[in-house]
Design a protein around this motif. Structure first.
Motif, PDB file in Angstrom:
ATOM      1  N   GLY A  91     -14.505 -11.551   0.966  1.00  0.00           N
ATOM      2  CA  GLY A  91     -13.349 -11.772   1.828  1.00  0.00           C
ATOM      3  C   GLY A  91     -12.129 -11.002   1.364  1.00  0.00           C
ATOM      4  O   GLY A  91     -11.192 -10.793   2.126  1.00  0.00           O
ATOM      5  N   ALA A  92     -12.128 -10.570   0.114  1.00  0.00           N
ATOM      6  CA  ALA A  92     -11.008  -9.794  -0.428  1.00  0.00           C
ATOM      7  C   ALA A  92     -11.247  -8.299  -0.185  1.00  0.00           C
ATOM      8  O   ALA A  92     -12.384  -7.840  -0.112  1.00  0.00           O
ATOM      9  N   ILE A  93     -10.152  -7.561  -0.082  1.00  0.00           N
ATOM     10  CA  ILE A  93     -10.213  -6.111   0.132  1.00  0.00           C
ATOM     11  C   ILE A  93      -9.665  -5.423  -1.106  1.00  0.00           C
ATOM     12  O   ILE A  93      -8.551  -5.709  -1.545  1.00  0.00           O
ATOM     13  N   ASP A  94     -10.439  -4.489  -1.667  1.00  0.00           N
ATOM     14  CA  ASP A  94     -10.027  -3.797  -2.882  1.00  0.00           C
ATOM     15  C   ASP A  94      -9.431  -2.411  -2.632  1.00  0.00           C
ATOM     16  O   ASP A  94      -8.667  -1.910  -3.451  1.00  0.00           O
ATOM     17  N   ALA A  95      -9.780  -1.786  -1.535  1.00  0.00           N
ATOM     18  CA  ALA A  95      -9.220  -0.469  -1.196  1.00  0.00           C
ATOM     19  C   ALA A  95      -9.174  -0.344   0.325  1.00  0.00           C
ATOM     20  O   ALA A  95     -10.063  -0.847   1.019  1.00  0.00           O
ATOM     21  N   TRP A  96      -8.131   0.323   0.829  1.00  0.00           N
ATOM     22  CA  TRP A  96      -7.965   0.452   2.271  1.00  0.00           C
ATOM     23  C   TRP A  96      -7.107   1.675   2.607  1.00  0.00           C
ATOM     24  O   TRP A  96      -6.467   2.250   1.734  1.00  0.00           O
ATOM     25  N   HIS A  97      -7.103   2.022   3.883  1.00  0.00           N
ATOM     26  CA  HIS A  97      -6.147   3.006   4.381  1.00  0.00           C
ATOM     27  C   HIS A  97      -5.712   2.587   5.784  1.00  0.00           C
ATOM     28  O   HIS A  97      -6.430   1.848   6.466  1.00  0.00           O
ATOM     29  N   ALA A  98      -4.519   3.012   6.154  1.00  0.00           N
ATOM     30  CA  ALA A  98      -3.971   2.665   7.474  1.00  0.00           C
ATOM     31  C   ALA A  98      -3.205   3.859   8.018  1.00  0.00           C
ATOM     32  O   ALA A  98      -2.443   4.499   7.288  1.00  0.00           O
ATOM     33  N   THR A  99      -3.429   4.150   9.289  1.00  0.00           N
ATOM     34  CA  THR A  99      -2.700   5.244   9.917  1.00  0.00           C
ATOM     35  C   THR A  99      -1.409   4.719  10.536  1.00  0.00           C
ATOM     36  O   THR A  99      -1.294   3.544  10.897  1.00  0.00           O
ATOM     37  N   HIS A 100      -0.443   5.606  10.660  1.00  0.00           N
ATOM     38  CA  HIS A 100       0.854   5.348  11.283  1.00  0.00           C
ATOM     39  C   HIS A 100       1.043   6.491  12.272  1.00  0.00           C
ATOM     40  O   HIS A 100       1.202   7.645  11.868  1.00  0.00           O
ATOM     41  N   VAL A 101       0.956   6.174  13.569  1.00  0.00           N
ATOM     42  CA  VAL A 101       1.011   7.208  14.597  1.00  0.00           C
ATOM     43  C   VAL A 101       2.248   6.975  15.450  1.00  0.00           C
ATOM     44  O   VAL A 101       2.381   5.941  16.108  1.00  0.00           O
ATOM     45  N   LEU A 102       3.157   7.958  15.407  1.00  0.00           N
ATOM     46  CA  LEU A 102       4.396   7.865  16.178  1.00  0.00           C
ATOM     47  C   LEU A 102       4.710   9.246  16.735  1.00  0.00           C
ATOM     48  O   LEU A 102       4.801  10.219  15.975  1.00  0.00           O
ATOM     49  N   ALA A 103       4.852   9.321  18.050  1.00  0.00           N
ATOM     50  CA  ALA A 103       5.175  10.587  18.728  1.00  0.00           C
ATOM     51  C   ALA A 103       4.227  11.707  18.301  1.00  0.00           C
ATOM     52  O   ALA A 103       4.650  12.791  17.946  1.00  0.00           O
ATOM     53  N   ARG A 104       2.948  11.422  18.315  1.00  0.00           N
ATOM     54  CA  ARG A 104       1.879  12.376  17.994  1.00  0.00           C
ATOM     55  C   ARG A 104       1.895  12.859  16.551  1.00  0.00           C
ATOM     56  O   ARG A 104       1.231  13.833  16.207  1.00  0.00           O
ATOM     57  N   VAL A 105       2.661  12.198  15.688  1.00  0.00           N
ATOM     58  CA  VAL A 105       2.663  12.524  14.259  1.00  0.00           C
ATOM     59  C   VAL A 105       1.921  11.402  13.542  1.00  0.00           C
ATOM     60  O   VAL A 105       2.274  10.233  13.674  1.00  0.00           O
ATOM     61  N   THR A 106       0.869  11.753  12.802  1.00  0.00           N
ATOM     62  CA  THR A 106       0.066  10.760  12.100  1.00  0.00           C
ATOM     63  C   THR A 106       0.264  10.886  10.602  1.00  0.00           C
ATOM     64  O   THR A 106       0.154  11.974  10.044  1.00  0.00           O
ATOM     65  N   LYS A 107       0.561   9.774   9.976  1.00  0.00           N
ATOM     66  CA  LYS A 107       0.627   9.660   8.519  1.00  0.00           C
ATOM     67  C   LYS A 107      -0.428   8.635   8.128  1.00  0.00           C
ATOM     68  O   LYS A 107      -0.718   7.704   8.893  1.00  0.00           O
ATOM     69  N   THR A 108      -0.978   8.765   6.932  1.00  0.00           N
ATOM     70  CA  THR A 108      -1.972   7.817   6.457  1.00  0.00           C
ATOM     71  C   THR A 108      -1.547   7.248   5.113  1.00  0.00           C
ATOM     72  O   THR A 108      -1.301   8.005   4.171  1.00  0.00           O
ATOM     73  N   ALA A 109      -1.444   5.920   5.057  1.00  0.00           N
ATOM     74  CA  ALA A 109      -1.177   5.216   3.797  1.00  0.00           C
ATOM     75  C   ALA A 109      -2.533   4.827   3.216  1.00  0.00           C
ATOM     76  O   ALA A 109      -3.371   4.252   3.922  1.00  0.00           O
ATOM     77  N   THR A 110      -2.739   5.132   1.926  1.00  0.00           N
ATOM     78  CA  THR A 110      -4.018   4.840   1.283  1.00  0.00           C
ATOM     79  C   THR A 110      -3.799   4.043   0.005  1.00  0.00           C
ATOM     80  O   THR A 110      -3.058   4.479  -0.877  1.00  0.00           O
ATOM     81  N   GLN A 111      -4.454   2.881  -0.067  1.00  0.00           N
ATOM     82  CA  GLN A 111      -4.468   2.077  -1.289  1.00  0.00           C
ATOM     83  C   GLN A 111      -5.796   2.326  -1.989  1.00  0.00           C
ATOM     84  O   GLN A 111      -6.838   1.864  -1.512  1.00  0.00           O
ATOM     85  N   PRO A 112      -5.791   3.075  -3.113  1.00  0.00           N
ATOM     86  CA  PRO A 112      -7.038   3.238  -3.873  1.00  0.00           C
ATOM     87  C   PRO A 112      -7.492   1.886  -4.426  1.00  0.00           C
ATOM     88  O   PRO A 112      -6.713   0.923  -4.462  1.00  0.00           O
ATOM     89  N   ALA A 113      -8.718   1.834  -4.872  1.00  0.00           N
ATOM     90  CA  ALA A 113      -9.314   0.575  -5.341  1.00  0.00           C
ATOM     91  C   ALA A 113      -8.491  -0.074  -6.451  1.00  0.00           C
ATOM     92  O   ALA A 113      -8.123   0.573  -7.427  1.00  0.00           O
ATOM     93  N   ILE A 114      -8.223  -1.350  -6.266  1.00  0.00           N
ATOM     94  CA  ILE A 114      -7.512  -2.149  -7.264  1.00  0.00           C
ATOM     95  C   ILE A 114      -8.515  -2.715  -8.260  1.00  0.00           C
ATOM     96  O   ILE A 114      -9.720  -2.663  -8.032  1.00  0.00           O
TER      97      ILE A 114
END
Length: 131
Positions: A91-114
């Motif tokens: 149920g716990a998450i150790d690593a993830w990434h999330a995109t941020h899309v605004l006005a056709r510009v995409t950034k990706t936040a990445t949490q490496p494994a804890i």
């Protein structure tokens, strides 16, 4: 006439700057750098605090999110994806990434494994990166 392109919150603005002095053009370019730095800092802060709205999610058998549609505080949309689900603490998450899309510009936040201790508490959290 020359122009300078600046982006504020993902919105591109093209300024006609041919009549501006070199110093004024340099100042505008510096302002763009500052705006980008502030936007990057805000996204990083939101990522560290998981400051996004969960719109819809798919979960695994342990109820950990596999993937989700999200909305960030600035209204940007994105997708949250689990990269590593904890095997020791279902149920716990150790690593993830999330995109941020605004006005056709995409950034990706990445949490490496804890790293977790024997009780599941986080003992080491690598820095989140924005790309």
């Amino acid at each position: 006439m020359s122009s300078l392109t600046i982006t504020i919150n993902g919105v591109v603005q093209v300024l006609q700057v041919g009549s501006l002095s070199g110093a004024a053009q340099a100042q505008l370019a510096s302002m763009q750098t500052t705006i980008n730095t502030i936007a990057q800092s805000a996204l990083l802060q939101w990522a560290y605090t998981s400051a996004f709205q969960l719109v819809s999610a798919t979960r695994d058998a342990n109820e950990a999110i596999v993937t989700a549609s999200i909305v960030w505080p600035d209204g940007a949309t994105g997708t949250f994806t689990t990269d590593v689900a904890s095997s020791a603490f279902p149920g716990a998450i150790d690593a993830w990434h999330a995109t941020h899309v605004l006005a056709r510009v995409t950034k990706t936040a990445t949490q490496p494994a804890i790293t977790r201790d024997a009780n599941g508490a986080v003992t080491a959290q690598p820095a989140i990166t924005i790309a």
